[in-house]
Design a protein around this motif. Structure first.
Motif, short mmCIF file in Angstrom:
data_model
loop_
_atom_site.label_atom_id
_atom_site.label_comp_id
_atom_site.label_asym_id
_atom_site.label_seq_id
_atom_site.Cartn_x
_atom_site.Cartn_y
_atom_site.Cartn_z
N TRP A 1 67.67 30.32 -10.69
CA TRP A 1 68.16 29.36 -9.84
C TRP A 1 67.09 28.31 -9.50
O TRP A 1 67.45 27.05 -9.37
CB TRP A 1 68.76 29.96 -8.49
N SER B 1 67.45 24.50 -10.36
CA SER B 1 67.11 23.50 -9.62
C SER B 1 66.34 22.14 -9.76
O SER B 1 66.39 21.35 -9.60
CB SER B 1 66.91 23.86 -8.06
N VAL C 1 73.55 19.85 -6.37
CA VAL C 1 74.03 20.70 -5.04
C VAL C 1 74.21 22.07 -5.55
O VAL C 1 73.98 22.90 -4.71
CB VAL C 1 75.32 19.79 -4.88
N ILE C 2 74.68 22.41 -6.64
CA ILE C 2 75.38 23.66 -6.95
C ILE C 2 74.26 24.73 -7.11
O ILE C 2 74.22 25.73 -6.28
CB ILE C 2 76.17 23.80 -8.21
N PRO D 1 70.80 24.90 -5.80
CA PRO D 1 70.19 25.26 -4.72
C PRO D 1 71.01 26.15 -3.77
O PRO D 1 70.61 26.78 -3.10
CB PRO D 1 69.84 23.80 -3.87
N THR D 2 72.43 25.85 -3.71
CA THR D 2 73.35 26.33 -3.00
C THR D 2 73.46 27.98 -3.44
O THR D 2 73.39 28.85 -2.58
CB THR D 2 74.70 26.04 -3.08
N LEU D 3 73.42 28.12 -4.59
CA LEU D 3 73.46 29.52 -5.56
C LEU D 3 72.08 30.31 -5.03
O LEU D 3 72.11 31.61 -4.53
CB LEU D 3 73.73 29.44 -6.77
N ILE E 1 70.47 29.43 -2.03
CA ILE E 1 70.48 30.05 -0.82
C ILE E 1 71.52 31.27 -0.52
O ILE E 1 71.01 32.06 0.21
CB ILE E 1 71.14 28.73 0.02
N PHE E 2 72.37 31.36 -1.22
CA PHE E 2 73.40 32.47 -1.20
C PHE E 2 72.84 33.83 -1.51
O PHE E 2 73.38 34.88 -1.35
CB PHE E 2 74.54 32.31 -2.04
#
Length: 78
Positions: free
Chosen positions: A28, A32, A65-66, A68-70, A72-73
């Motif tokens: 990730w 990113s 967007v996707i 960094p969101t992954l 974080i999750f």
């Protein structure tokens, strides 16, 4: 009962519940970084006056967007 150290046992249990978590986090981060670098290159091309397809820019923004969101999750919930 078990002669395994409790710390090692907990670590092994966490690994069995979320295998390859470290590898996923590295991926990730790499994805990113690649997305943001690609967006930076696209923005410099736009600033220099080169025309780009709107689809390519939207894909790059989506990746920025996707991924960094992954990341974080996927962080620890502790």
């Amino acid at each position: 009962m078990s002669k395994i150290d409790p710390k090692l046992r907990n670590k092994l249990l966490k690994e069995s519940q979320a295998p390859y978590k470290g590898l996923r986090r590295v991926l990730w981060i790499a994805f990113s970084g690649s997305a943001f670098l690609g967006l930076l290159i696209m923005l410099t091309r736009i600033a220099s006056g080169t025309e780009l397809q709107q689809n390519n820019l939207l894909i790059q923004l989506g990746a920025c967007v996707i991924f960094p969101t992954l990341l974080i999750f996927d962080r620890n919930k502790d």
